[in-house]
Design a protein around this motif. Structure first.
Motif, PDB file in Angstrom:
ATOM      1  N   THR B  98      39.826  13.189  39.005  1.00 54.47           N
ATOM      2  CA  THR B  98      38.526  14.345  39.346  1.00 54.47           C
ATOM      3  C   THR B  98      38.720  15.631  39.372  1.00 54.47           C
ATOM      4  N   GLY B  99      38.801  16.906  39.672  1.00 52.46           N
ATOM      5  CA  GLY B  99      38.553  17.656  38.516  1.00 52.46           C
ATOM      6  C   GLY B  99      39.676  19.025  39.130  1.00 52.46           C
ATOM      7  N   VAL B 100      40.529  18.207  39.211  1.00 55.51           N
ATOM      8  CA  VAL B 100      41.825  19.496  38.805  1.00 55.51           C
ATOM      9  C   VAL B 100      41.984  19.916  38.161  1.00 55.51           C
ATOM     10  N   VAL B 101      42.769  21.083  37.127  1.00 60.24           N
ATOM     11  CA  VAL B 101      43.078  22.509  36.680  1.00 60.24           C
ATOM     12  C   VAL B 101      44.378  22.813  36.695  1.00 60.24           C
ATOM     13  N   MET B 102      45.557  22.072  35.408  1.00 65.44           N
ATOM     14  CA  MET B 102      46.058  23.254  35.849  1.00 65.44           C
ATOM     15  C   MET B 102      46.515  23.710  34.116  1.00 65.44           C
ATOM     16  N   ALA B 103      47.712  24.037  34.277  1.00 67.98           N
ATOM     17  CA  ALA B 103      48.122  25.204  33.852  1.00 67.98           C
ATOM     18  C   ALA B 103      49.601  24.510  33.437  1.00 67.98           C
ATOM     19  N   ALA B 104      49.825  24.002  32.075  1.00 69.17           N
ATOM     20  CA  ALA B 104      50.745  23.505  31.234  1.00 69.17           C
ATOM     21  C   ALA B 104      51.474  24.545  31.153  1.00 69.17           C
ATOM     22  N   VAL B 105      52.584  24.747  31.321  1.00 69.48           N
ATOM     23  CA  VAL B 105      53.400  25.991  29.862  1.00 69.48           C
ATOM     24  C   VAL B 105      54.358  24.674  29.316  1.00 69.48           C
ATOM     25  N   ASN B 106      54.381  24.841  27.801  1.00 73.80           N
ATOM     26  CA  ASN B 106      54.815  24.158  27.100  1.00 73.80           C
ATOM     27  C   ASN B 106      56.357  24.473  27.324  1.00 73.80           C
ATOM     28  N   ARG B 107      57.909  23.602  27.345  1.00 71.75           N
ATOM     29  CA  ARG B 107      58.887  24.255  27.656  1.00 71.75           C
ATOM     30  C   ARG B 107      59.657  22.347  26.902  1.00 71.75           C
ATOM     31  N   THR B 108      60.480  22.833  25.998  1.00 74.21           N
ATOM     32  CA  THR B 108      61.489  21.692  25.481  1.00 74.21           C
ATOM     33  C   THR B 108      61.479  20.039  26.951  1.00 74.21           C
ATOM     34  N   LEU B 109      62.127  18.995  26.662  1.00 72.55           N
ATOM     35  CA  LEU B 109      62.054  18.289  27.443  1.00 72.55           C
ATOM     36  C   LEU B 109      63.286  17.691  27.480  1.00 72.55           C
ATOM     37  N   ALA B 110      64.482  18.209  28.585  1.00 66.78           N
ATOM     38  CA  ALA B 110      65.320  17.183  28.128  1.00 66.78           C
ATOM     39  C   ALA B 110      65.244  16.178  28.054  1.00 66.78           C
ATOM     40  N   ALA B 111      66.661  15.409  27.643  1.00 66.56           N
ATOM     41  CA  ALA B 111      67.431  15.592  27.264  1.00 66.56           C
ATOM     42  C   ALA B 111      67.233  16.344  25.672  1.00 66.56           C
ATOM     43  N   PRO B 112      68.275  16.939  25.141  1.00 68.38           N
ATOM     44  CA  PRO B 112      69.543  17.832  25.724  1.00 68.38           C
ATOM     45  C   PRO B 112      68.450  18.795  26.760  1.00 68.38           C
ATOM     46  N   TRP B 113      69.603  19.718  27.277  1.00 65.04           N
ATOM     47  CA  TRP B 113      68.824  20.591  28.190  1.00 65.04           C
ATOM     48  C   TRP B 113      68.282  21.778  27.121  1.00 65.04           C
ATOM     49  N   ALA B 114      67.047  22.749  27.518  1.00 62.36           N
ATOM     50  CA  ALA B 114      66.939  23.343  27.045  1.00 62.36           C
ATOM     51  C   ALA B 114      65.467  24.181  27.560  1.00 62.36           C
ATOM     52  N   PHE B 115      65.452  26.119  27.303  1.00 60.81           N
ATOM     53  CA  PHE B 115      64.588  25.964  27.741  1.00 60.81           C
ATOM     54  C   PHE B 115      63.439  27.204  27.291  1.00 60.81           C
ATOM     55  N   TRP B 116      63.076  26.810  26.206  1.00 53.60           N
ATOM     56  CA  TRP B 116      62.346  27.415  24.874  1.00 53.60           C
ATOM     57  C   TRP B 116      61.131  26.475  24.522  1.00 53.60           C
ATOM     58  N   SER B 117      60.263  27.290  23.748  1.00 55.38           N
ATOM     59  CA  SER B 117      58.726  26.668  23.375  1.00 55.38           C
ATOM     60  C   SER B 117      58.143  25.326  23.188  1.00 55.38           C
ATOM     61  N   ASP B 118      57.882  24.127  23.212  1.00 50.47           N
ATOM     62  CA  ASP B 118      58.266  22.933  22.787  1.00 50.47           C
ATOM     63  C   ASP B 118      56.943  22.548  23.051  1.00 50.47           C
ATOM     64  N   GLN B 119      55.884  21.428  21.895  1.00 49.56           N
ATOM     65  CA  GLN B 119      54.891  20.985  22.779  1.00 49.56           C
ATOM     66  C   GLN B 119      55.321  19.498  23.017  1.00 49.56           C
ATOM     67  N   THR B 120      56.421  19.249  23.488  1.00 52.58           N
ATOM     68  CA  THR B 120      56.102  17.430  23.637  1.00 52.58           C
ATOM     69  C   THR B 120      56.140  17.199  24.618  1.00 52.58           C
ATOM     70  N   ASP B 121      56.340  18.158  25.830  1.00 54.96           N
ATOM     71  CA  ASP B 121      56.069  17.841  27.125  1.00 54.96           C
ATOM     72  C   ASP B 121      54.019  17.393  27.296  1.00 54.96           C
ATOM     73  N   THR B 122      53.534  18.300  26.844  1.00 54.05           N
ATOM     74  CA  THR B 122      52.466  17.874  27.608  1.00 54.05           C
ATOM     75  C   THR B 122      51.517  16.806  25.809  1.00 54.05           C
ATOM     76  N   LEU B 123      52.276  16.997  25.105  1.00 55.16           N
ATOM     77  CA  LEU B 123      51.409  15.872  23.978  1.00 55.16           C
ATOM     78  C   LEU B 123      51.721  14.214  24.764  1.00 55.16           C
ATOM     79  N   SER B 124      53.111  14.660  25.235  1.00 55.50           N
ATOM     80  CA  SER B 124      53.338  13.490  25.810  1.00 55.50           C
ATOM     81  C   SER B 124      52.832  12.770  26.648  1.00 55.50           C
TER      82      SER B 124
END
Lengths: 295, 384, 579
Positions: B98-124
């Protein structure tokens, strides 16, 4: 003698369902009523098995085999896209099993119903996960044998119609492959309505219910005539219409022909009867109130 | 028109200009301003497309990919938990070309909970078959949204445009927003294949055999390879149309460098400052910006770095049990060089800790002083 | 923009799997060798009918309002539907498949409606019998039926009747409040219209019989059994003790019952008829005396019910010991009986109990406890056994060329059973006249287990029709049919019935007849309802191109599940035989 009209088949023969499959019969009846001008979404379930392996399929219309739990938003995505393309006259219908509706798909179905997405959602309910063997689902009635409830299910069947009614979508209805004219009428009526439409079809499974190959229609008929599966419609989540006044046969007539109930104790049958009677009283009362509020 | 806006707003503006037909999304910090802005415009008619306010990200991606298969332009945005929830559907979206486009905002992946920048979510989500580009600033993010639609609809693979939480999503920068006319010229009306055709009905995504599956995977692999050329060409065309292009890999100060620092995303812009200072201090250090991650630009990276004796990779993520992911990917890209450079991985900013020029300089000095390069990463930490 | 240099990886049709072929290439029929059988059969009503009436065809026509076709269907197998439609004991109804669900079809009333409202002429079957004249002795139901079918097969037939008017017990036994005389006349005209010659007022004696045998190909002897069988108890010769046969025939005798107590001895139809006739003549009290229990009375249940409704009393388990009186009877002495364990003719035998005899006052006693053939031919012309003419299964007597039937032969004493003997003898005679043997054709015409057979089946064979098979859809299948209780049978109330003596049963209106006929499932005959087609999960049933054709299956796709058979309300589609 009333003759049933000769249907125009949409599904081709040569499908992969078990001989005598009540679900395949229900699908065939639904597709006859839908006609060729539609897009169908199918998710893992016996519906998908019936449809067939690459490069052959039975449905005869444009279709899409998506993931287990997302029949509803998939259909909604297609429908919204078709509207964007100026093809708003093409309806989209999603088939899902009871697992994909009552359990893993309930959230996404609820979301669609809440947003009143313009789709027809047909749940082919054979009361367990039959595609993967015979495993208990939340659509499995109490005391029923399955491979993962070998002493009989300890949970009750989820009241999916009540859940859907709570969303106040325009149309929800039960239907049975033993009553093809009623089923056809409901699909055609659904086609004429905009918004989320939900059809709950009870589809007897020869393998999982342990019934003879030629029993699916009879068992479906008995499910209606015993009031275990009454035929009714709910409009806008509030107006109840009972479509068929059954003969109120005792539940034994339905239970005794199925191997999955062979182990039932007499006191359990009594409990089943009481629950059926109670549900029927409730449904009747709702239908009566609907008539009153209509006046 | 030049505006002083956050990265989220820049994304929204760019999406609007691309005339999306279906947007399906679910709110999650720090993506919500994108969702809200698009909702607002859909409501007022500034966006003619339909917004599906789904009840989960998983459903959002399901709806997007189905709409894309129908043949319309689709967009979603998410982050962190939402992206993880979409995981199954990401595979579907790429598997079905498909041709879906997504804007992915890098944010920490729980756990633990946090809300700031981290690249693990998209890299995984690296292996899901999506194209991925990591943006340095608000402008690049906006520009890549426009490019992504063109790339995805040409290659028939979905694309993630990645921006960091906070540093891009919520920081304001001057951004050049192109005119609708210019964007229409660059990105014509969608021409994706219409998979649900009454005149030629078919059943999309049936069960296939082992050999058939392998063949489809092979085709996708070829498409990913082909995408490199497409991405380069689109970037060049974008440069001609709008005066900005980014290249596949950017490398500066490599001619006499003893060490090149490899960075991605916002760390790059901080690194530019650090490297300038180091140069002024006489340190022979270069800077390499990795932006395209999938497909991984092996040749471009080799070309840029093959003659550099030492490389330090600084990144805001870790793959537990190994090291930073950009570092591993870089090492594998360079392994077949005649004399592969020595590569040392450095981790900083994980969890959104601050990565400032002094820290970056420390990394460079540390790497320069290394006698033995270790196979595992060096944790640099950072201030909160 | 770059040119597409690797078409495969970007060609939309190649990059994802899309099935475009139909599954029709999968011959799923190969999964099983079991196949349904489309096989029309007979309905249980037809199997139970001694005449083998094509009831389902008649009712199907009536359901469409076509009484002409309904009548024509009956006339295939019987000449007297208007009569049976009033007096038959309807074994067809007792075997109706709807009996256990919403109540049996009121077939008798519908046979009457076909005759009352329809117009049709009997179909001639062949002229092969034209050179074989036949004589029929007796114009009761047996003789009439024999004459009718023989005439349809081309035979010249002459009927000899000793009375002045034809009909036998139809006019000289069954009272007019059950069977009006004008109906008998109308029904019989059908037979005379076929060219059958009638000679009334002509008694055939043994010499006459021998002569008939010489000039005719065959003779059918059906003189009935209207000789009185006395009780042989003291006082039977007193005035006022009358034979039932005489009572039913003579209006002057009946008039004597006015204002008095009447006792009727017997438990059969004659006893019921006599009792009800006495009531209509003005008897103030009528009591039926029967030696067994009410349940065991051989009279038809309907007749007993109507008699009870009219106020006739029943005294059961009593047997007359003697009639008391000087010259005229004034009472009957009765022995109270009890049922023993010993069987007699398949029933428990009543024996005297230990109780004291009782007396019942009566001014007239009608004896209707049995009839026998007149002794006219008991001189060795042919063999007799147990008081009846000895015949084989096809009604041949011991004398060549001579056939016998009706009450004179061992048949159940009813109109329809007598007619059945006449029909069977007619076929027997016809086959002999064209040099065919009965056993050659027996299986093609026998309905169910027999002895009923279809004359039409002999002359017009049907493809895929198995007359030996009776359609019995199971209970759950039948439960799928829409449920409607029977139309109530109209009749005048008992009080008025006794007062006026008019016909008690009124017959359905055309609307009610159509409604009732529409309840008929038409068991055993495919009506083109398409249920097999609609309920096949595979789409493997092929409907016929034209009406009345066969439903077939597509061998490549039929998985042999049998759903088509499970939903067939007529029992035509059967599950699994192995192909």
């Amino acid at each position: 003698m009333n003759a049933l009209l000769r249907p125009t088949e949409i599904m081709s023969p040569g499908q992969m369902s078990c001989p005598g499959c009540g679900l395949a019969l229900g699908m065939r009846q639904v597709m006859r009523a839908m006609g060729r001008r539609c897009v169908v979404v199918v998710v893992p379930s016996c519906v998908a098995v019936t449809t067939g392996p690459f490069p052959n399929y039975t449905l005869g219309v444009p279709a899409f085999h998506s993931a287990f739990e997302i029949a509803a938003p998939t259909a909604a995505g297609i429908r919204n896209a078709l509207i964007q393309q100026g093809q708003a006259d093409i309806p989209v219908l999603a088939f899902a099993g009871d697992g994909g509706t009552f359990d893993i798909g309930l959230q996404s179905l609820s979301g669609c119903a809440d947003r009143n997405e313009d789709i027809i959602y047909v749940c082919m309910d054979n009361e367990a996960y039959m595609n993967t063997g015979i495993q208990v689902s939340s659509a499995t009635p109490e005391f029923t044998w399955t491979g993962t409830s070998p002493s009989g299910n300890t949970r009750r069947k989820k009241k999916i119609m009540e859940i859907m009614a709570a969303h106040r979508m325009p149309y929800a209805a039960t239907a049975s492959p033993a009553f093809p004219e009623d089923l056809e009428r409901k699909i055609k009526k659904a086609k004429s309505i905009r918004g989320t439409r939900f059809i709950h079809v009870l589809a007897p499974c020869t393998t999982g219910w342990k019934i003879r190959e030629d029993m699916a229609v009879k068992v479906a008929m008995l499910s209606v005539e015993t009031n275990i599966f009454p035929l009714y419609e709910i409009e806008d989540g509030l107006k109840y219409t009972i479509n068929y006044r059954s003969r109120r046969l005792p539940v034994e007539r339905y239970l005794e022909v199925q191997g999955r109930y062979r182990h039932l104790k007499p006191e359990q049958t009594v409990l089943i009867q009481n629950e059926v009677d109670r549900s029927w009283e409730e449904l009747s009362a709702r239908a009566e109130r609907s008539v009153v509020s209509d006046a | 028109m030049r505006k002083f806006i956050t990265g989220n707003t820049a994304v929204a503006e760019a999406v609007r200009l691309c005339r999306p037909d279906i947007i399906a999304a679910y709110p999650i910090t720090p993506q919500t301003p994108i969702y809200e802005k698009l909702s607002d415009w859909e409501d007022s008619g500034k966006i003619k497309g339909k917004m599906m306010r789904t009840e989960s990200e998983h459903s959002a991606m399901a709806a997007c990919l189905a709409a894309s298969l129908t043949g319309v332009r689709t967009f979603t945005a998410t982050s962190s938990q939402g992206l993880a929830l979409m995981h199954e559907m990401l595979h579907f979206a790429s598997g079905l070309r498909t041709g879906v486009v997504m804007a992915a905002v890098n944010r920490t992946l729980a756990a633990p909970w946090a809300f700031w920048s981290d690249q693990t979510d998209t890299l995984s989500q690296r292996d899901t078959g999506w194209m991925q580009v990591y943006c340095e600033d608000n402008q690049e993010t906006a520009d890549m949204i426009i490019q992504a639609f063109k790339i995805a609809e040409t290659v028939l693979l979905p694309m993630m445009v990645i921006l960091e939480a906070n540093f891009i999503s919520h920081f304001m920068e001057p951004v050049d927003i192109p005119s609708q006319k210019d964007v229409d010229a660059f990105l014509p009306a969608v021409a994706l294949p219409r998979r649900f055709d009454l005149e030629n009905p078919g059943y999309v995504s049936p069960t296939v055999t082992q050999k058939q599956f392998e063949a489809y995977r092979r085709r996708t692999s070829d498409a990913m390879t082909h995408a490199l050329a497409v991405i380069a060409d689109v970037d060049e065309a974008f440069g001609k149309a709008f005066g900005r292009s980014y290249g596949i890999v950017e490398i500066t100060g490599a001619e006499d460098a003893e060490l090149v620092l490899v960075t991605t995303a916002t760390i790059t812009s901080t690194a530019r400052v650090a490297v300038k200072e180091l140069r002024e201090e006489g340190v022979k250090v270069g800077l390499c910006k990795l932006r395209l991650f999938r497909p991984f630009p092996v040749q471009a990276v080799k070309e840029a770095l093959k003659n550099i004796p030492k490389i330090a990779v600084l990144e805001r993520n870790i793959s537990q049990g190994r090291e930073g992911i950009f570092c591993s990917e870089l090492k594998s890209a360079l392994i077949n060089c005649t004399r592969p450079p020595q590569v040392q991985g450095y981790l900083a900013g994980i969890g959104g800790t601050n990565v400032d020029p002094p820290l970056i300089k420390k990394v460079v000095h540390h790497a320069l002083a290394l006698k033995t390069f270790s196979d595992g990463p060096v944790w640099m930490g950072g201030d909160a | 923009m770059p040119e597409i240099t690797c078409p495969d990886c970007l060609d939309p049709e190649q990059v994802i799997p899309i099935s475009r072929e139909s599954t029709a290439v999968f011959k799923t029929g190969s999964w099983s060798s079991v196949r349904p059988q489309f096989s029309e059969k007979i309905s249980p009503c037809r199997a139970a009918c001694p005449l083998g009436n094509n009831i389902s065809a008649a009712l199907r026509a009536a359901a469409n309002g076509d009484f002409d076709a309904a009548l024509a269907a009956f006339l295939e197998e019987t000449p007297l539907p208007g009569i049976c439609g009033r007096v038959c004991y309807h074994p067809c109804q007792d075997d109706c498949n709807r009996k256990e669900t919403d109540g049996e079809l009121q077939i008798r009333a519908l046979e009457r409606a076909a005759s009352d409202y329809g117009n049709a002429a009997p179909q001639l079957l062949t002229d092969a019998g034209r050179n074989s004249p036949v004589a029929v002795v007796g114009s009761g139901p047996a003789g009439l039926s024999c004459a009718y079918h023989l005439a349809r097969m081309g035979h010249p037939v002459t009927v000899y009747e000793s009375a002045e008017i034809p009909g036998g017990l139809l006019v000289r036994g069954i009272p007019s409040f059950r069977l009006p005389e004008k109906i008998v006349t109308k029904e019989l005209s059908r037979i005379w219209d076929l060219g059958v010659t009638l000679k009334t007022g002509t008694t055939i004696d043994p010499a006459g019989l021998k002569k008939l045998l010489q000039v005719h190909r065959a003779v059918f002897l059906a003189p009935g059994a209207d000789a009185h069988q006395p009780l042989k108890v003291p006082g039977e010769l007193l005035a006022g003790v009358v034979p039932g046969i005489d009572f039913l025939r003579s209006t002057s005798l009946q008039q004597k019952a006015k204002g008095i107590n009447v006792a009727v001895v017997g438990g059969g139809n004659s006893a019921m008829d006599a009792a009800r006739t006495a009531l209509r003549a003005g008897a103030i009290r009528v009591t039926v005396l029967y030696r067994r229990t009410l349940n065991e009375m051989p009279a038809f249940a309907d007749e007993v019910k109507e008699a009870e409704a009219e106020g006739i009393r029943f005294k059961t388990l009593v047997a007359p010991m003697a009639f008391l009186g000087k010259e005229r009877v004034k009472a009957v002495r009765l022995m109270p009986m009890k049922m023993s364990a010993i069987e007699e003719d398949g029933r428990l035998r009543p024996i005297p109990s230990e109780k004291e005899p009782i007396e019942l006052a009566c001014d007239m006693a009608v004896i209707a406890a049995g009839q026998q053939p007149a002794g006219l031919f008991m001189d060795g012309l042919f063999r007799w056994r147990s008081g009846r003419v000895e015949v084989d299964a096809w009604h041949r007597t011991s004398r060549p060329g001579l056939y016998a039937g009706g009450d004179a032969s061992p048949a159940r004493a009813s109109v329809v059973d007598a007619m059945a003997t006449g029909k069977r003898a007619a076929l027997s005679i016809h086959l002999a006249s064209v040099n065919r043997r009965v056993h050659e054709i027996e299986s093609a015409v026998t309905l169910g287990k027999g002895p009923a057979f279809s004359l039409t089946a002999f002359f017009h064979a049907q493809e895929r029709w198995r007359p030996d098979q009776v359609a019995r859809p199971d209970g759950i299948t039948l439960a799928m049919a829409p449920q409607h209780p029977p139309q109530p049978l109209p009749h005048i109330d008992a009080c008025r019935a006794v007062q006026t003596g008019e016909e008690v049963a009124r017959g359905y209106s055309t609307e009610a007849a159509i409604q009732e006929a529409q309840r008929c499932l038409v068991c055993g005959t495919c009506v083109g309802c398409n249920r097999c087609l609609v309920f096949c999960p595979e789409g493997a049933v092929i409907p016929p191109d034209d009406a009345g054709g066969l439903y077939l299956y597509r061998d490549e796709y039929c998985k042999g599940c049998g759903l088509c058979a499970s939903v067939c309300l007529r029992g035509v589609m059967e599950p699994g035989g192995v192909e």
